[in-house]
Design a protein around this motif. Structure first.
Motif, short mmCIF file in Angstrom:
data_model
loop_
_atom_site.label_atom_id
_atom_site.label_comp_id
_atom_site.label_asym_id
_atom_site.label_seq_id
_atom_site.Cartn_x
_atom_site.Cartn_y
_atom_site.Cartn_z
N GLY A 144 -1.79 -10.04 5.12
CA GLY A 144 -2.82 -9.36 4.34
C GLY A 144 -3.00 -7.91 4.76
O GLY A 144 -3.37 -7.06 3.96
N ARG A 145 -2.71 -7.62 6.01
CA ARG A 145 -2.82 -6.24 6.52
C ARG A 145 -1.74 -5.33 5.94
O ARG A 145 -1.83 -4.11 6.05
CB ARG A 145 -2.78 -6.23 8.03
CG ARG A 145 -4.01 -6.86 8.65
CD ARG A 145 -3.97 -6.79 10.18
NE ARG A 145 -5.12 -7.48 10.72
CZ ARG A 145 -5.09 -8.71 11.24
NH1 ARG A 145 -3.95 -9.37 11.31
NH2 ARG A 145 -6.18 -9.28 11.70
N LEU A 146 -0.72 -5.92 5.33
CA LEU A 146 0.36 -5.14 4.73
C LEU A 146 0.01 -4.65 3.32
O LEU A 146 0.73 -3.84 2.75
CB LEU A 146 1.63 -5.99 4.64
CG LEU A 146 2.22 -6.48 5.96
CD1 LEU A 146 3.37 -7.44 5.69
CD2 LEU A 146 2.68 -5.31 6.81
N LEU A 147 -1.08 -5.16 2.77
CA LEU A 147 -1.46 -4.80 1.41
C LEU A 147 -1.91 -3.35 1.34
O LEU A 147 -2.42 -2.80 2.32
CB LEU A 147 -2.58 -5.71 0.92
CG LEU A 147 -2.21 -7.18 0.73
CD1 LEU A 147 -3.47 -8.01 0.48
CD2 LEU A 147 -1.24 -7.33 -0.43
N PRO A 148 -1.74 -2.72 0.17
CA PRO A 148 -2.28 -1.37 0.00
C PRO A 148 -3.79 -1.38 0.30
O PRO A 148 -4.46 -2.39 0.11
CB PRO A 148 -2.01 -1.06 -1.48
CG PRO A 148 -0.88 -1.96 -1.85
CD PRO A 148 -1.06 -3.20 -1.03
N PRO A 149 -4.33 -0.27 0.75
CA PRO A 149 -5.73 -0.22 1.19
C PRO A 149 -6.76 -0.72 0.16
O PRO A 149 -7.74 -1.35 0.54
CB PRO A 149 -5.97 1.25 1.49
CG PRO A 149 -4.63 1.84 1.71
CD PRO A 149 -3.66 1.01 0.90
N ASP A 150 -6.54 -0.48 -1.11
CA ASP A 150 -7.53 -0.89 -2.11
C ASP A 150 -7.28 -2.28 -2.69
O ASP A 150 -7.99 -2.75 -3.56
CB ASP A 150 -7.63 0.13 -3.24
CG ASP A 150 -6.31 0.38 -3.95
OD1 ASP A 150 -5.26 -0.04 -3.41
OD2 ASP A 150 -6.32 1.00 -5.02
N CYS A 151 -6.27 -2.97 -2.17
CA CYS A 151 -5.92 -4.31 -2.67
C CYS A 151 -6.20 -5.35 -1.60
O CYS A 151 -5.50 -5.43 -0.59
CB CYS A 151 -4.45 -4.35 -3.08
SG CYS A 151 -3.94 -5.95 -3.73
N SER A 152 -7.23 -6.16 -1.83
CA SER A 152 -7.55 -7.24 -0.90
C SER A 152 -6.61 -8.42 -1.13
O SER A 152 -5.98 -8.53 -2.19
CB SER A 152 -8.99 -7.70 -1.12
OG SER A 152 -9.10 -8.36 -2.37
N PRO A 153 -6.51 -9.32 -0.16
CA PRO A 153 -5.72 -10.53 -0.40
C PRO A 153 -6.20 -11.30 -1.64
O PRO A 153 -5.38 -11.82 -2.40
CB PRO A 153 -5.93 -11.35 0.88
CG PRO A 153 -6.18 -10.32 1.94
CD PRO A 153 -6.98 -9.25 1.24
N ALA A 154 -7.51 -11.34 -1.86
CA ALA A 154 -8.04 -12.03 -3.04
C ALA A 154 -7.55 -11.37 -4.33
O ALA A 154 -7.18 -12.06 -5.29
CB ALA A 154 -9.57 -12.07 -3.00
#
Length: 160
Positions: free
Chosen positions: A25-35
């Motif tokens: 989940g930490r690899l996601l772009p800053p504005d994209c949460s895992p949800a």
């Protein structure tokens, strides 16, 4: 049937897998949460769908689903349009920006998994994939049945 100790160890390993998911989940772009990523992936997988169906697929409350959909829509990742079968209802679909975001997320996840699991054989990966799919199917089957199985298991774990 497996021994109680095996189920206890499985519970510990599943907790460790949750930590792996958090790391991914930490690899996601800053504005994209895992949800948000999960919402988009579900819409991609199932195509156009109503919010009620999305809530059902995700096994979460409509109010939570609504918040996730609103966030994704405000960021331009989802589009809402009238349902031709019932003009009062709205259908959700991925926008081009949502499709691009999912491609980016997939690339990041794939690269991270490939790096961390580079010493795994193809057979080992295939076995893991098959067992995780089987686990997910088994839990889906449990959700479809009365919750007595999960409640009984939780009670046994507390008692043990």
């Amino acid at each position: 049937m497996a021994a109680q100790e095996q189920y206890e160890e499985l519970a510990r390993q599943l907790s460790a897998v949750a930590a792996v998911r958090r790391d991914l989940g930490r690899l996601l772009p800053p504005d994209c949460s895992p949800a948000s990523a999960i919402v988009l992936a579900m819409v991609q997988k199932h195509g156009e769908l109503r919010m009620s169906r999305l809530a059902e697929l995700m096994a979460i409350d409509m109010s939570v689903t609504s918040r996730h959909v609103t966030y994704a829509t405000e960021h331009g990742w989802l589009e809402r349009h009238p349902d031709p079968a019932d003009r009062r209802s709205r259908l959700l679909s991925l926008s081009p920006d949502g499709e691009e975001l999912l491609r980016e997320v997939s690339a990041r996840y794939t690269q991270a998994l490939a790096g961390c699991l580079q010493d795994w054989s193809d057979d080992d990966l295939g076995t893991l994939i098959g067992l995780l799919a089987r686990l997910r199917t088994s839990f889906g089957d449990c959700r479809a049945r009365p919750h007595q199985h999960l409640a009984h298991a939780a009670g046994a774990a507390v008692a043990g």
